[in-house]
Design a protein around this motif. Structure first.
Motif, PDB file in Angstrom:
ATOM      1  N   ILE A 258       0.847  -1.185   0.000  1.00 19.61           N
ATOM      2  CA  ILE A 258       0.000   0.000   0.000  1.00 19.61           C
ATOM      3  C   ILE A 258       0.887   1.241   0.000  1.00 19.61           C
ATOM      4  O   ILE A 258       1.840   1.337   0.778  1.00 19.61           O
ATOM      5  CB  ILE A 258      -0.913   0.034   1.244  1.00 19.61           C
ATOM      6  CG1 ILE A 258      -2.008  -1.020   1.142  1.00 19.61           C
ATOM      7  CG2 ILE A 258      -1.513   1.418   1.450  1.00 19.61           C
ATOM      8  CD1 ILE A 258      -3.072  -0.712   0.117  1.00 19.61           C
ATOM      9  N   LEU A 259       0.561   2.186  -0.867  1.00 22.89           N
ATOM     10  CA  LEU A 259       1.258   3.473  -0.893  1.00 22.89           C
ATOM     11  C   LEU A 259       0.270   4.582  -0.549  1.00 22.89           C
ATOM     12  O   LEU A 259      -0.805   4.672  -1.140  1.00 22.89           O
ATOM     13  CB  LEU A 259       1.855   3.750  -2.274  1.00 22.89           C
ATOM     14  CG  LEU A 259       3.114   2.978  -2.660  1.00 22.89           C
ATOM     15  CD1 LEU A 259       2.760   1.615  -3.215  1.00 22.89           C
ATOM     16  CD2 LEU A 259       3.923   3.761  -3.684  1.00 22.89           C
ATOM     17  N   ARG A 260       0.644   5.412   0.401  1.00 29.12           N
ATOM     18  CA  ARG A 260      -0.139   6.595   0.732  1.00 29.12           C
ATOM     19  C   ARG A 260       0.451   7.793  -0.017  1.00 29.12           C
ATOM     20  O   ARG A 260       1.653   7.814  -0.323  1.00 29.12           O
ATOM     21  CB  ARG A 260      -0.083   6.851   2.239  1.00 29.12           C
ATOM     22  CG  ARG A 260      -0.711   5.740   3.081  1.00 29.12           C
ATOM     23  CD  ARG A 260      -1.888   6.274   3.859  1.00 29.12           C
ATOM     24  NE  ARG A 260      -2.508   5.233   4.689  1.00 29.12           N
ATOM     25  CZ  ARG A 260      -2.201   5.015   5.959  1.00 29.12           C
ATOM     26  NH1 ARG A 260      -1.266   5.759   6.542  1.00 29.12           N
ATOM     27  NH2 ARG A 260      -2.814   4.078   6.639  1.00 29.12           N
ATOM     28  N   PRO A 261      -0.347   8.815  -0.288  1.00 28.39           N
ATOM     29  CA  PRO A 261       0.168   9.989  -1.007  1.00 28.39           C
ATOM     30  C   PRO A 261       1.384  10.629  -0.336  1.00 28.39           C
ATOM     31  O   PRO A 261       2.297  11.098  -1.021  1.00 28.39           O
ATOM     32  CB  PRO A 261      -1.031  10.944  -1.006  1.00 28.39           C
ATOM     33  CG  PRO A 261      -2.220  10.050  -0.951  1.00 28.39           C
ATOM     34  CD  PRO A 261      -1.811   8.907  -0.064  1.00 28.39           C
ATOM     35  N   GLU A 262       1.382  10.640   1.002  1.00 33.40           N
ATOM     36  CA  GLU A 262       2.503  11.274   1.703  1.00 33.40           C
ATOM     37  C   GLU A 262       3.789  10.453   1.635  1.00 33.40           C
ATOM     38  O   GLU A 262       4.853  10.918   2.049  1.00 33.40           O
ATOM     39  CB  GLU A 262       2.140  11.538   3.173  1.00 33.40           C
ATOM     40  CG  GLU A 262       1.845  10.291   3.982  1.00 33.40           C
ATOM     41  CD  GLU A 262       0.374   9.935   4.041  1.00 33.40           C
ATOM     42  OE1 GLU A 262      -0.053   9.334   5.048  1.00 33.40           O
ATOM     43  OE2 GLU A 262      -0.351  10.252   3.073  1.00 33.40           O
ATOM     44  N   PHE A 263       3.709   9.218   1.103  1.00 29.50           N
ATOM     45  CA  PHE A 263       4.906   8.393   0.937  1.00 29.50           C
ATOM     46  C   PHE A 263       5.677   8.774  -0.322  1.00 29.50           C
ATOM     47  O   PHE A 263       6.790   8.279  -0.534  1.00 29.50           O
ATOM     48  CB  PHE A 263       4.535   6.912   0.844  1.00 29.50           C
ATOM     49  CG  PHE A 263       3.928   6.331   2.097  1.00 29.50           C
ATOM     50  CD1 PHE A 263       3.810   7.070   3.263  1.00 29.50           C
ATOM     51  CD2 PHE A 263       3.470   5.021   2.112  1.00 29.50           C
ATOM     52  CE1 PHE A 263       3.260   6.536   4.402  1.00 29.50           C
ATOM     53  CE2 PHE A 263       2.914   4.466   3.267  1.00 29.50           C
ATOM     54  CZ  PHE A 263       2.799   5.223   4.405  1.00 29.50           C
ATOM     55  N   LEU A 264       5.078   9.599  -1.178  1.00 31.66           N
ATOM     56  CA  LEU A 264       5.676   9.905  -2.473  1.00 31.66           C
ATOM     57  C   LEU A 264       6.218  11.326  -2.540  1.00 31.66           C
ATOM     58  O   LEU A 264       5.645  12.248  -1.977  1.00 31.66           O
ATOM     59  CB  LEU A 264       4.644   9.748  -3.606  1.00 31.66           C
ATOM     60  CG  LEU A 264       3.886   8.437  -3.720  1.00 31.66           C
ATOM     61  CD1 LEU A 264       2.989   8.472  -4.944  1.00 31.66           C
ATOM     62  CD2 LEU A 264       4.824   7.250  -3.789  1.00 31.66           C
ATOM     63  N   GLU A 265       7.324  11.478  -3.248  1.00 32.74           N
ATOM     64  CA  GLU A 265       7.865  12.774  -3.625  1.00 32.74           C
ATOM     65  C   GLU A 265       7.697  12.865  -5.138  1.00 32.74           C
ATOM     66  O   GLU A 265       8.213  12.011  -5.871  1.00 32.74           O
ATOM     67  CB  GLU A 265       9.339  12.857  -3.250  1.00 32.74           C
ATOM     68  CG  GLU A 265       9.904  14.237  -3.259  1.00 32.74           C
ATOM     69  CD  GLU A 265       9.773  14.917  -1.905  1.00 32.74           C
ATOM     70  OE1 GLU A 265       9.824  16.156  -1.895  1.00 32.74           O
ATOM     71  OE2 GLU A 265       9.614  14.220  -0.896  1.00 32.74           O
ATOM     72  N   ILE A 266       6.952  13.842  -5.621  1.00 33.68           N
ATOM     73  CA  ILE A 266       6.717  13.974  -7.059  1.00 33.68           C
ATOM     74  C   ILE A 266       7.357  15.267  -7.541  1.00 33.68           C
ATOM     75  O   ILE A 266       7.074  16.348  -7.020  1.00 33.68           O
ATOM     76  CB  ILE A 266       5.217  13.962  -7.385  1.00 33.68           C
ATOM     77  CG1 ILE A 266       4.588  12.636  -6.943  1.00 33.68           C
ATOM     78  CG2 ILE A 266       4.982  14.178  -8.886  1.00 33.68           C
ATOM     79  CD1 ILE A 266       3.091  12.545  -7.185  1.00 33.68           C
ATOM     80  N   ALA A 267       8.229  15.157  -8.558  1.00 39.76           N
ATOM     81  CA  ALA A 267       8.974  16.308  -9.055  1.00 39.76           C
ATOM     82  C   ALA A 267       8.762  16.492 -10.548  1.00 39.76           C
ATOM     83  O   ALA A 267       8.506  15.526 -11.282  1.00 39.76           O
ATOM     84  CB  ALA A 267      10.460  16.140  -8.753  1.00 39.76           C
ATOM     85  N   ALA A 268       8.882  17.745 -11.001  1.00 43.72           N
ATOM     86  CA  ALA A 268       8.765  18.039 -12.425  1.00 43.72           C
ATOM     87  C   ALA A 268      10.054  17.690 -13.167  1.00 43.72           C
ATOM     88  O   ALA A 268      10.042  17.437 -14.372  1.00 43.72           O
ATOM     89  CB  ALA A 268       8.422  19.515 -12.625  1.00 43.72           C
ATOM     90  N   SER A 269      11.169  17.675 -12.440  1.00 40.11           N
ATOM     91  CA  SER A 269      12.456  17.320 -13.040  1.00 40.11           C
ATOM     92  C   SER A 269      13.307  16.611 -12.010  1.00 40.11           C
ATOM     93  O   SER A 269      13.087  16.742 -10.804  1.00 40.11           O
ATOM     94  CB  SER A 269      13.182  18.564 -13.557  1.00 40.11           C
ATOM     95  OG  SER A 269      13.588  19.373 -12.465  1.00 40.11           O
ATOM     96  N   ILE A 270      14.291  15.868 -12.463  1.00 44.58           N
ATOM     97  CA  ILE A 270      15.163  15.128 -11.552  1.00 44.58           C
ATOM     98  C   ILE A 270      15.959  16.085 -10.675  1.00 44.58           C
ATOM     99  O   ILE A 270      16.361  15.746  -9.550  1.00 44.58           O
ATOM    100  CB  ILE A 270      16.117  14.204 -12.353  1.00 44.58           C
ATOM    101  CG1 ILE A 270      16.749  13.153 -11.417  1.00 44.58           C
ATOM    102  CG2 ILE A 270      17.162  14.992 -13.092  1.00 44.58           C
ATOM    103  CD1 ILE A 270      15.772  12.119 -10.916  1.00 44.58           C
ATOM    104  N   ASP A 271      16.171  17.304 -11.151  1.00 36.33           N
ATOM    105  CA  ASP A 271      16.946  18.283 -10.380  1.00 36.33           C
ATOM    106  C   ASP A 271      16.223  18.726  -9.111  1.00 36.33           C
ATOM    107  O   ASP A 271      16.852  19.253  -8.187  1.00 36.33           O
ATOM    108  CB  ASP A 271      17.252  19.518 -11.245  1.00 36.33           C
ATOM    109  CG  ASP A 271      18.154  19.184 -12.415  1.00 36.33           C
ATOM    110  OD1 ASP A 271      18.933  18.214 -12.296  1.00 36.33           O
ATOM    111  OD2 ASP A 271      18.068  19.875 -13.446  1.00 36.33           O
ATOM    112  N   GLU A 272      14.898  18.536  -9.068  1.00 35.04           N
ATOM    113  CA  GLU A 272      14.147  18.907  -7.862  1.00 35.04           C
ATOM    114  C   GLU A 272      14.397  17.936  -6.712  1.00 35.04           C
ATOM    115  O   GLU A 272      14.137  18.258  -5.558  1.00 35.04           O
ATOM    116  CB  GLU A 272      12.638  18.918  -8.157  1.00 35.04           C
ATOM    117  CG  GLU A 272      12.141  20.129  -8.907  1.00 35.04           C
ATOM    118  CD  GLU A 272      10.609  20.165  -8.966  1.00 35.04           C
ATOM    119  OE1 GLU A 272       9.961  19.349  -8.265  1.00 35.04           O
ATOM    120  OE2 GLU A 272      10.070  21.001  -9.703  1.00 35.04           O
ATOM    121  N   MET A 273      14.883  16.754  -7.032  1.00 37.61           N
ATOM    122  CA  MET A 273      15.051  15.713  -6.022  1.00 37.61           C
ATOM    123  C   MET A 273      16.372  15.892  -5.268  1.00 37.61           C
ATOM    124  O   MET A 273      17.438  15.977  -5.888  1.00 37.61           O
ATOM    125  CB  MET A 273      15.043  14.323  -6.677  1.00 37.61           C
ATOM    126  CG  MET A 273      13.706  13.904  -7.241  1.00 37.61           C
ATOM    127  SD  MET A 273      12.519  13.556  -5.936  1.00 37.61           S
ATOM    128  CE  MET A 273      11.147  12.946  -6.931  1.00 37.61           C
TER     129      MET A 273
END
Length: 354
Positions: A258-273
């Motif tokens: 199970i994945l919850r939304p708060e478990f994810l980091e979503i970025a527009a580009s790899i540089d944001e990570m």
């Protein structure tokens, strides 16, 4: 001190097992939420405590006294029905006074108690009105006062907010919790709304197929679901059939998670990570974006699975069809009938079995 003890109660309706060897304790002064999907057994438990249903086996204690053989009127219980069940031909005053008249209280005692409760529920100037002259929220408060009038040891509420519109429901949740705590009374309410249970209850008992899946304080249940059912039922979750397909989880035994939304980091580009996240970051395609007030919900397809996360309004906009980069911090993995928290290997933390 314990106010309610339920010991190994079972109840069948024909071939349907509504309660299956259910046991739990409730401390005096606690506000308990019985939470579960339709048909999970929560209302049957409430009705057996109230004496409206008789268990096939097991024992029920209220205030240390076994009540299995006592009729509802002798159990020291106040019951608030989902439909309120107010008497339409009676005024607010007469509705609140009903139980006191059954107890044969004096007119002076009745007047004093009704005035006290009308003040408590904020309707002291409405006692001469009839239910049809009140709003839904006001009728709910009158029903609450009527249940409290005879000074019950225990208050039972069956989906108390179900018949009220969303805005009023939100206001009444806070009001009910504050009022019950102010009075110091023990209360149990049934709901299928997890947001309601988390917001109102001191402790939650989650039911499923007539059994208790987990009991505890809301934060504990949300953060540490003990079973796959609780992990799926609580929170806004997405289930994947095999979480080891994702980077950072390859070294685990294949199983669902199970994945919850708060478990994810979503970025527009790899540089944001930030480091070391890029090492185990996945690339996906945005399948949908939804405005949620303070955040944007982003649905991203990664390796054939739709994952869901949130992104702040201050960040660069991501649109449907765009590429997106996803880092999964952790997953609730299924381990038979238990769950385990599995951290992404990039965070160098080992799995913890709950």
């Amino acid at each position: 001190m314990l106010e309610v003890q339920v010991k190994n109660i079972s109840k069948n309706f024909g071939n349907f097992k509504a309660s299956d060897n259910v046991s739990f304790d409730i401390e005096r002064g606690k506000l308990i939420g019985l939470l579960g999907p339709s048909g999970s057994g929560k209302t049957t438990i409430l009705r057996m405590i109230a004496g409206l249903e008789t268990p096939d086996s097991g024992e029920i204690f209220i205030g240390g006294k076994k009540v299995n053989d006592l009729p509802p009127g002798k159990r020291g219980i106040g019951f608030l029905f989902q439909s309120y069940a107010l008497f339409k031909h009676m005024t607010v005053f007469e509705n609140i006074a009903f139980g006191l008249k059954v107890q044969k209280k004096s007119d002076e005692e009745i007047k004093s108690r009704v005035e006290e409760l009308a003040e408590l529920i904020g309707l002291k100037n409405f006692t001469r009105r009839y239910p049809l002259q009140l709003s839904g929220g006001q009728r709910q408060r009158v029903a609450f006062a009527r249940a409290l009038a005879p000074n019950p040891e225990l208050l039972l509420l069956d989906e108390p907010f179900a018949a009220i519109d969303a805005k009023v429901r939100q206001e009444l949740r806070s009001w009910l919790k504050n009022t019950i705590h102010k009075l110091g009374i023990t209360a149990i309410f049934v709901t299928h709304d997890q947001d309601e249970a988390v917001e109102v209850a001191d402790e939650i008992i989650i039911t499923n197929h007539g059994r208790i899946e987990q009991a505890g304080v809301p934060v504990e249940i949300y953060q540490s679901p003990k079973t796959p059912f609780v992990a799926k039922f609580i929170g806004e979750s997405v289930q994947v059939p095999d979480y080891t397909i994702f980077k950072g989880f390859e070294n685990h035994t294949p199983c669902a998670g199970i994945l919850r939304p708060e478990f994810l980091e979503i970025a527009a580009s790899i540089d944001e990570m930030p480091q070391p996240m890029p090492l185990t970051t996945e690339k996906g395609i945005v399948k949908g974006t939804y405005f949620r007030g303070s955040t944007i919900q982003i649905d991203v397809e990664v390796k054939g699975q739709i994952l869901r996360g949130f992104r702040g309004l201050e960040k660069k906009q991501i649109n449907e069809g765009d590429a997106a980069f996803v880092f999964i911090h952790k997953i609730y993995g299924f381990d038979g009938d238990k769950t385990k928290i599995v951290e992404n290997s990039a965070k160098r933390q080992e799995s913890v079995v709950i």
